[in-house]
Structures are given as C-alpha cells and as structure tokens.
Design an enzyme around this catalytic site. Sequence first.
Site, mmCIF file in Angstrom:
data_model
loop_
_atom_site.group_PDB
_atom_site.id
_atom_site.type_symbol
_atom_site.label_atom_id
_atom_site.label_comp_id
_atom_site.label_asym_id
_atom_site.label_seq_id
_atom_site.Cartn_x
_atom_site.Cartn_y
_atom_site.Cartn_z
ATOM 1 N N LYS A 57 0.792 -1.251 0.007
ATOM 2 C CA LYS A 57 0.189 -0.418 -0.007
ATOM 3 C C LYS A 57 1.023 1.513 -0.533
ATOM 4 O O LYS A 57 1.944 1.388 1.022
ATOM 5 C CB LYS A 57 -0.735 -0.257 1.592
ATOM 6 C CG LYS A 57 -1.733 1.498 1.182
ATOM 7 C CD LYS A 57 -2.510 1.355 2.457
ATOM 8 C CE LYS A 57 -3.907 2.502 2.438
ATOM 9 N NZ LYS A 57 -4.725 1.940 3.441
ATOM 10 N N ARG A 74 -10.702 9.766 1.925
ATOM 11 C CA ARG A 74 -10.230 10.516 2.792
ATOM 12 C C ARG A 74 -11.586 11.287 3.181
ATOM 13 O O ARG A 74 -12.369 12.081 4.375
ATOM 14 C CB ARG A 74 -9.663 10.666 3.239
ATOM 15 C CG ARG A 74 -8.173 10.362 3.199
ATOM 16 C CD ARG A 74 -6.273 10.111 3.521
ATOM 17 N NE ARG A 74 -5.642 9.356 3.043
ATOM 18 C CZ ARG A 74 -4.695 9.453 2.737
ATOM 19 N NH1 ARG A 74 -3.449 10.915 3.303
ATOM 20 N NH2 ARG A 74 -3.746 9.087 2.806
ATOM 21 N N LYS A 80 1.101 9.867 5.403
ATOM 22 C CA LYS A 80 1.917 8.730 6.543
ATOM 23 C C LYS A 80 2.078 7.811 5.440
ATOM 24 O O LYS A 80 2.811 6.995 5.331
ATOM 25 C CB LYS A 80 0.898 8.079 5.601
ATOM 26 C CG LYS A 80 -1.004 8.534 5.994
ATOM 27 C CD LYS A 80 -2.652 7.677 5.932
ATOM 28 C CE LYS A 80 -3.680 8.193 6.658
ATOM 29 N NZ LYS A 80 -4.401 6.936 6.226
ATOM 30 N N GLU A 134 7.178 -6.986 1.337
ATOM 31 C CA GLU A 134 5.791 -7.134 1.901
ATOM 32 C C GLU A 134 5.159 -8.232 1.494
ATOM 33 O O GLU A 134 4.470 -9.000 2.782
ATOM 34 C CB GLU A 134 5.736 -5.533 2.296
ATOM 35 C CG GLU A 134 5.574 -4.526 2.288
ATOM 36 C CD GLU A 134 6.042 -4.160 3.872
ATOM 37 O OE1 GLU A 134 4.974 -5.212 4.363
ATOM 38 O OE2 GLU A 134 6.508 -3.257 4.277
ATOM 39 N N LYS A 166 -1.899 -1.298 -3.313
ATOM 40 C CA LYS A 166 -2.811 -0.201 -3.541
ATOM 41 C C LYS A 166 -2.022 0.929 -4.070
ATOM 42 O O LYS A 166 -1.466 0.973 -3.168
ATOM 43 C CB LYS A 166 -3.416 -0.300 -2.440
ATOM 44 C CG LYS A 166 -4.292 0.755 -2.508
ATOM 45 C CD LYS A 166 -5.383 1.071 -1.002
ATOM 46 C CE LYS A 166 -6.080 1.970 -0.447
ATOM 47 N NZ LYS A 166 -6.668 2.117 0.872
ATOM 48 N N SER A 197 -10.189 5.714 -5.142
ATOM 49 C CA SER A 197 -11.126 6.478 -4.832
ATOM 50 C C SER A 197 -10.630 7.743 -5.832
ATOM 51 O O SER A 197 -10.958 8.358 -7.029
ATOM 52 C CB SER A 197 -11.198 7.064 -3.670
ATOM 53 O OG SER A 197 -10.561 7.361 -3.067
ATOM 54 N N TYR A 209 -14.738 0.770 -7.692
ATOM 55 C CA TYR A 209 -16.291 1.347 -7.223
ATOM 56 C C TYR A 209 -16.866 1.472 -8.313
ATOM 57 O O TYR A 209 -17.970 1.923 -8.543
ATOM 58 C CB TYR A 209 -15.867 3.482 -6.997
ATOM 59 C CG TYR A 209 -14.940 3.406 -5.685
ATOM 60 C CD1 TYR A 209 -15.709 3.409 -3.907
ATOM 61 C CD2 TYR A 209 -13.648 3.886 -5.001
ATOM 62 C CE1 TYR A 209 -15.057 3.585 -2.917
ATOM 63 C CE2 TYR A 209 -12.539 3.495 -4.209
ATOM 64 C CZ TYR A 209 -13.327 3.860 -3.415
ATOM 65 O OH TYR A 209 -12.746 3.523 -1.946
HETATM 66 C C1 PBG Z 1 -7.378 3.713 5.411
HETATM 67 C C2 PBG Z 1 -8.192 2.881 4.306
HETATM 68 C C3 PBG Z 1 -7.628 4.041 3.098
HETATM 69 C C4 PBG Z 1 -7.897 3.942 2.109
HETATM 70 C C5 PBG Z 1 -8.968 2.304 2.661
HETATM 71 N N1 PBG Z 1 -8.124 2.693 3.153
HETATM 72 C C6 PBG Z 1 -7.050 5.684 3.119
HETATM 73 C C7 PBG Z 1 -5.679 6.183 3.580
HETATM 74 O O1 PBG Z 1 -4.429 5.165 3.596
HETATM 75 O O2 PBG Z 1 -5.158 7.148 4.036
HETATM 76 C C8 PBG Z 1 -8.333 4.436 0.506
HETATM 77 C C9 PBG Z 1 -8.949 3.818 -0.320
HETATM 78 C C10 PBG Z 1 -9.400 4.726 -1.747
HETATM 79 O O3 PBG Z 1 -8.758 5.494 -1.794
HETATM 80 O O4 PBG Z 1 -10.080 3.626 -2.374
HETATM 81 N N2 PBG Z 1 -6.207 2.464 6.272
#
Ligand code: PBG
Length: 328
Positions: A194, A204, A221, A237, A252, A278, A317
Amino acid sequence: MHRRPRRNRQHKAVRDLVRETHLLTDHLVYPLFLVEGQGVKEEIPSLPGNFRMSLDVMLREIETCMQMGLRSFILFPAVPNQYKDKEATYSYQPDNFYLKAARAIKKELPECLLISDVAMDPYSADGHDGLVRQGKILNDETLVILARMAVAQAEAGFDFLGPSDMMDGRVGYLREALDTAGFTNTGILSYTAKYASAFYGPFRDALDSAPRADAHIPKDKKTYQMDPANKREALIEAELDTIEGADMLMVKPALHYLDVIHLLKSEFELPIAAYHVSGECAMLIAACRNGWLEYTQAMPEALLSIRRAGADIILTYFAKDYARMQQL
Ligand code: PBG
C-alpha cells in the site's frame, strides 16, 4: 507477408476466441461507506455515484447488487467525531454501528462475502492508521489495538479482514489473535503493498479521515505507507505477509501500480487483489462527466487493464456499474 496478426482481429467471433483476459463480476469487490442512523444516503461530492449509507439503505443496496451477481463487499465506517479518540477505542466497542451492521448484513444476506477494514484512521482523532505519540507513529503499540479491532470484527461476522495500516508484523499478530479467539476460519486480505499515494483523497473526504492538521501530528503517512518510487520493496512486504499467514495479497492503488501487480502475481502463489482507489475512479468519472471520455468504454478498459496486469480480484467503485453492464 506470411504473418498477418490482423487475421485474428477481423471478426468479432475470432476476437472473442483469442481474447486473453476476461473480467467477470465474480472478480469484483464493491467498497461501501457506512454511517450511523436511518434513511441516510449522502453522495460523496468527490466520488459521484457513491454514497455514505445507513444500514437500512445499505441492506437494500447490497441486495440489489447481489441480484446483479455481485457478492463481495468491503465496508468502511464514517465515524462521527465525538466517537474518535487517540486510541481508536470505538473500533472495538462490541455494539458500535459498524459491527452491528456487519451482524445485520450477514444475518439477512448470508450469501454475501463481507470484508472489513482494519486500521485506526476512521476512529482516530489524529487521522492516522497508528497510535501517534510525540509526533511518531508507534508500531508495536498499534498492533495491540488492531488485534482488538480484528477480533471484534471477526466476532461480528466479517468473512475476511483487510488490514490496511501498513504496520510491521500486523498480519502475523492478527492471525495469532484471531486463532487464539477461535476465529481460525476468518481470512486475511492483506494490504500488502500500500503506497503513500495522492489518490486516496475522495476516500478521506468520504470518511473525514485525513491526518489532522496539527503541528504535533505527522501530516502524511509516509513513515508507514510505501514510497511510490519503490517496487522491489513490495517483494519484501509480500514475503512477510505470506510467511505471517495472509490469505490474499493486495496492491494499492491499482492503475498507477500495474507493474507491482504484475510482479507480485509472477512471484507469489496467493491470490492477488488490486484496489482501484477512489482518486483513480474519480478522475475517470470527472473526464466522462466533461464529455472527454466515454464511460461505458473507458471504465471497462481500466478494469481490464488491472486484470491483464495480473490481479485476480479488483476492488473498485465501478463494481456495480460493471455488473449492470454485464447484464445487458
Ligand atoms: C485506511 C484506508 C484508506 C483507503 C482504504 N483504507 C485511506 C488511507 O490510507 O489514507 C483508501 C481507499 C481509496 O482511496 O479508495 N487505512
């Protein structure tokens, strides 16, 4: 010319015969955003066509999707601010609205596959996936909280848990906690690679879960999510998640990380999932709404690309729209 590749493209039937990649509704997971209350259905402005829904509305939505052949759903809670604290304690209150919803959905629609999100951010007053202390995200202290959250989710009936926090050692720690609590059949869909991506913005917005603006809180992050520049690190990982007992490995975002999907698919035997996040969906929606792209062509092409790269499973989505198109 002896070789004329166009011969295999000249007719729909032959194109169908030689097609290398297929994308079925079976391969899709639909992300849904849950809110407390009744009769709530609010559109997410930065992700048009997607809604925050209360349980009653979500039950009907899942039912509709299942009639179209879509069976797997990943649920995210939009938690009211007053329930948030530094330790994300609301995440494992046995009667919190997220866990109550999972119980109700599995009771009413037992054929659906429910996936959870294991991370502190929706419940954290700091907006981080880990415990923040003196400006640092603590790893091992976070694992204890994640394990309580995971066991509570397994108890509520989630079939698979999706740790999305990127703390070190969390898959093994959660596996152990689940097994000890008797949940040996609850699976782990690990967010393996990720990335600290700019494409999570609409998500968010949907959950109001961005890192809180405060001088003492890290504003991004990057100390736990991966650097977008790195690919070999994804192998580390993936190896750790495999050893620690993950059932599926996820990359992701998806579209901007097709090379990473391809790499993990070729190096590991576990099923590979990809999260078409998203921001990746929002940019396509925006272009289509401007008339710059044609949705019914561009959307399936985007999903097919993720499959072609090697994803067995796609979280997107667009799952419902794709399922609807398959019915026509
Ligand atoms: C939270 C999480 C996130 C997403 C899925 N789980 C956001 C982040 O890590 O800030 C993002 C999914 C998306 O953007 O569709 N841990």
